[in-house]
Design a protein around this motif. Structure first.
Motif, mmCIF file in Angstrom:
data_model
loop_
_atom_site.group_PDB
_atom_site.id
_atom_site.type_symbol
_atom_site.label_atom_id
_atom_site.label_comp_id
_atom_site.label_asym_id
_atom_site.label_seq_id
_atom_site.Cartn_x
_atom_site.Cartn_y
_atom_site.Cartn_z
ATOM 1 N N UNK A 101 0.498 5.402 -5.199
ATOM 2 C CA UNK A 101 -0.923 5.096 -4.998
ATOM 3 C C UNK A 101 -1.103 4.175 -3.788
ATOM 4 N N UNK A 102 -0.215 3.188 -3.674
ATOM 5 C CA UNK A 102 -0.286 2.267 -2.531
ATOM 6 C C UNK A 102 -0.170 3.041 -1.228
ATOM 7 N N UNK A 103 0.767 3.991 -1.191
ATOM 8 C CA UNK A 103 0.956 4.776 0.030
ATOM 9 C C UNK A 103 -0.291 5.586 0.349
ATOM 10 N N UNK A 105 -3.336 4.948 -0.599
ATOM 11 C CA UNK A 105 -4.483 4.078 -0.333
ATOM 12 C C UNK A 105 -4.421 3.475 1.071
ATOM 13 N N UNK B 175 -8.724 -3.301 -3.180
ATOM 14 C CA UNK B 175 -7.723 -2.990 -2.180
ATOM 15 C C UNK B 175 -6.923 -4.221 -1.778
ATOM 16 N N UNK B 178 -4.341 -5.192 -4.392
ATOM 17 C CA UNK B 178 -3.271 -4.192 -4.423
ATOM 18 C C UNK B 178 -2.329 -4.403 -3.234
ATOM 19 N N UNK B 182 1.709 -5.542 -3.036
ATOM 20 C CA UNK B 182 2.731 -4.849 -2.242
ATOM 21 C C UNK B 182 3.468 -5.843 -1.346
ATOM 22 N N UNK B 193 3.853 1.137 5.004
ATOM 23 C CA UNK B 193 2.986 2.022 4.233
ATOM 24 C C UNK B 193 1.557 2.008 4.771
ATOM 25 N N UNK B 195 -0.217 -1.128 5.205
ATOM 26 C CA UNK B 195 -0.937 -2.353 4.852
ATOM 27 C C UNK B 195 -0.941 -3.285 6.062
#
Lengths: 249, 304
Positions: A101-103, A105, B175, B178, B182, B193, B195
């Motif tokens: 999900x992180x990827x 998002x 967001x 989250x 991470x 990824x 971020x």
């Protein structure tokens, strides 16, 4: 159409060590390119330069018609460059689903966490991990963690996927499954650069192979040509072996 | 999230009823507890969620206290002075974050630790504005009675704590939260990824600064007199961390539980062991961290 990824005279030095010296490389859209070379040849450094982890000391990297030489990793990721790591790097305390999900998002196109979660489920189904969705990523077997890396990469909706030794450490059965998976990804139209030591993998997957040695690109061509190339044989097996094989070259 | 929000509303309503039950001693204790709650919740943004062990709470607290006090000295109304203190802490945290959040682990901790010392020396030196080591007197608010004043500051601190809690709850389910989780687990993987790690960390640091800044200003108005060693006390930084660790880092209710428990311990130990209270308190903290490394919150999960 121009190449998806284009490296022009890319060098990267770590102090006095030239890990990459003026590498020129073009990867076309839809290609599956194998990147091989002995240990320490600079393969992972090349991936790191493309993804922005390391900045090229000189030279230019172009991706999808844009200069990406000076981008940071997250910016490269958002432009469609995804990678897997040689040593898998999951968020171990999160569930498998949360990882993907992180990827979706942050690297993908999802606009909300709920949407990202839905996309993540699709990718988990594709790599065959939907049963493990709620398990902690740190508790997975190595083969499953490699799949998780692939699912994360795919969730980012990449144009280019860099696979850094995704098959290392797998047994024969697991590897066949992994190969089928990579073929499936290529069939979706994702351009793939695969770093690999296992010639079986490279020969069965790649349409083209490039060979790095001491940071220099010494050969590029069809797999059948590469295995006969004198410089490649010499790089892997030494000068004496290459000279003793008159048929090669 | 809804359940957490409902629980939180119930909890804050219960706390709001406290003045009905107790005398001024309880009111003072309640105000302090809420202030500690703000410190703990704030630290949870950077320390719990992003995993960066910040010791900058004292810097934000002192900065807020002095920003509010100086603004009031120059004639600003109290509410405006508090808002100004929050803004000052926010801007300061942004600038500081961009500089310090390049460091990780112990290096970041040490760097954030000295910030309060630097600010204290600056305040000491700027005698014209801050009164330097003489301290600064604040105007006493024109309110009906001593009790009315105590009540007013209690509710001000309650409103601030509720605001900080709401911000934390919202952040956790967004967001931002989250992304911070991470980063806390693997920063380079998060970066890879997609971020924007710098932005997220600085945002977390700003959130960890703004409410503490306002708390500092409210504190200054509440006690009418501040001096540098009081508001730039490194203990504010240490307590914030200890409270979150006692409660459960990164959790929703952990920081508040931690604050309540810490204050109870502090008060009990202080009353009963006046001579050796810091020693006893220190021992208790060591025991708690040793035997409940994931905080009180983990007890509930264990039994569930």
């Amino acid at each position: 159409m121009s190449a998806l990824l284009e490296l022009a005279g890319v060098s990267r030095a770590f102090g006095g060590l030239r890990a990459l010296s003026s590498v020129d490389l073009a990867v076309q859209r839809g290609e599956v390119v194998g990147l091989i070379g002995p240990n320490g040849a600079g393969k992972t450094t090349l991936v790191n330069v493309v993804t922005g982890v390391h900045r090229a000391t000189s030279g230019r990297v172009r991706f999808d018609g844009e200069d990406v030489t000076r981008l940071r990793p997250y910016q490269a990721a958002r432009r469609g460059i995804a990678r897997t790591f040689q040593i898998v790097q999951p968020f171990s305390a999160m569930t498998v689903l949360e990882n993907v999900t992180a990827a979706a998002l942050f690297g993908g196109a999802a606009r909300s966490i709920a949407e990202a979660r839905a996309q993540a489920r699709e990718q988990l189904a594709f790599v065959g991990l939907e049963q493990a969705a709620d398990r902690r990523a740190g508790a997975l077997t190595l083969a499953m963690r490699k799949r998780l890396e692939l699912a994360k990469g795919l969730a980012m909706r990449p144009k280019l996927l860099l696979l850094d030794e995704v098959n290392a450490g797998l047994n024969a059965v697991e590897m066949d499954a992994a190969l089928a998976l990579i073929r499936g990804i290529a069939a979706r139209g994702v351009t793939i650069v695969i770093i690999e030591h296992l010639m079986k993998v490279v020969l069965s997957l790649c349409s083209r192979i490039v060979v790095l040695h001491h940071g220099e690109l010494i050969a590029a061509g069809k797999p059948s040509e590469i295995v006969k190339d004198a410089r490649v044989v010499q790089a892997y097996l030494g000068r004496r072996y290459a000279e003793a094989q008159p048929a090669h070259g | 999230m809804k359940r957490d929000a409902l629980r939180a509303v119930a909890m804050f309503v219960l706390i709001a009823l406290l003045p009905l039950a107790g005398d001024s001693y309880w009111l003072r204790l309640g105000t302090t507890m809420l202030m500690y709650g703000v410190l703990a919740i704030s630290w949870n943004f950077i320390g719990g969620m992003a995993g960066y062990p910040s010791f900058a709470s004292a810097a934000f607290f002192g900065l807020g206290a002095y920003a509010g006090a100086v603004a009031q000295k120059l004639g600003a109304p109290m509410g405006f002075a508090w808002a100004l203190a929050g803004a000052a802490a926010l801007v300061f945290a942004a600038a500081l974050g961009v500089a310090l959040l390049r460091l990780r682990g112990h290096y970041f901790a040490i760097a954030s630790l000295v910030v309060a010392e630097v600010l204290r020396e600056l305040v000491n030196a700027a005698t014209d504005l801050t009164g330097g080591g003489m301290g600064l007197n604040l105007p006493i608010p024109r309110l009906a009675s001593i009790e009315g004043q105590a009540m007013f500051f209690f509710y001000a601190m309650l409103a601030l704590a509720a605001l900080a809690f709401a911000a934390m709850l919202a952040a956790m389910h967004s967001r931002l939260g989250f992304g911070l989780r991470c980063i806390q687990q693997n920063e380079s993987a998060a970066d890879m990824l997609g971020v924007n790690t710098t932005l997220y960390k600085v945002a977390a640091f700003m959130l960890s600064g703004v409410f503490v800044g306002v708390a500092g200003a409210i504190y200054a108005s509440w006690v009418h007199y501040i001096e540098p060693p009081d508001v730039f006390d490194v203990l504010y930084s240490v307590k914030a961390i200890v409270m979150v660790l006692i409660g459960g880092a990164g959790s929703v209710f952990g920081p508040l539980f931690g604050a309540a428990l810490f204050l109870s311990l502090e008060e009990l130990v202080w009353r009963n062991y006046l001579q050796v209270h810091t020693g006893v308190l220190g021992l208790l903290i060591v025991l708690l961290v040793l035997f409940l490394p994931k905080g009180l919150i983990s007890l509930r999960r264990r039994t569930a």
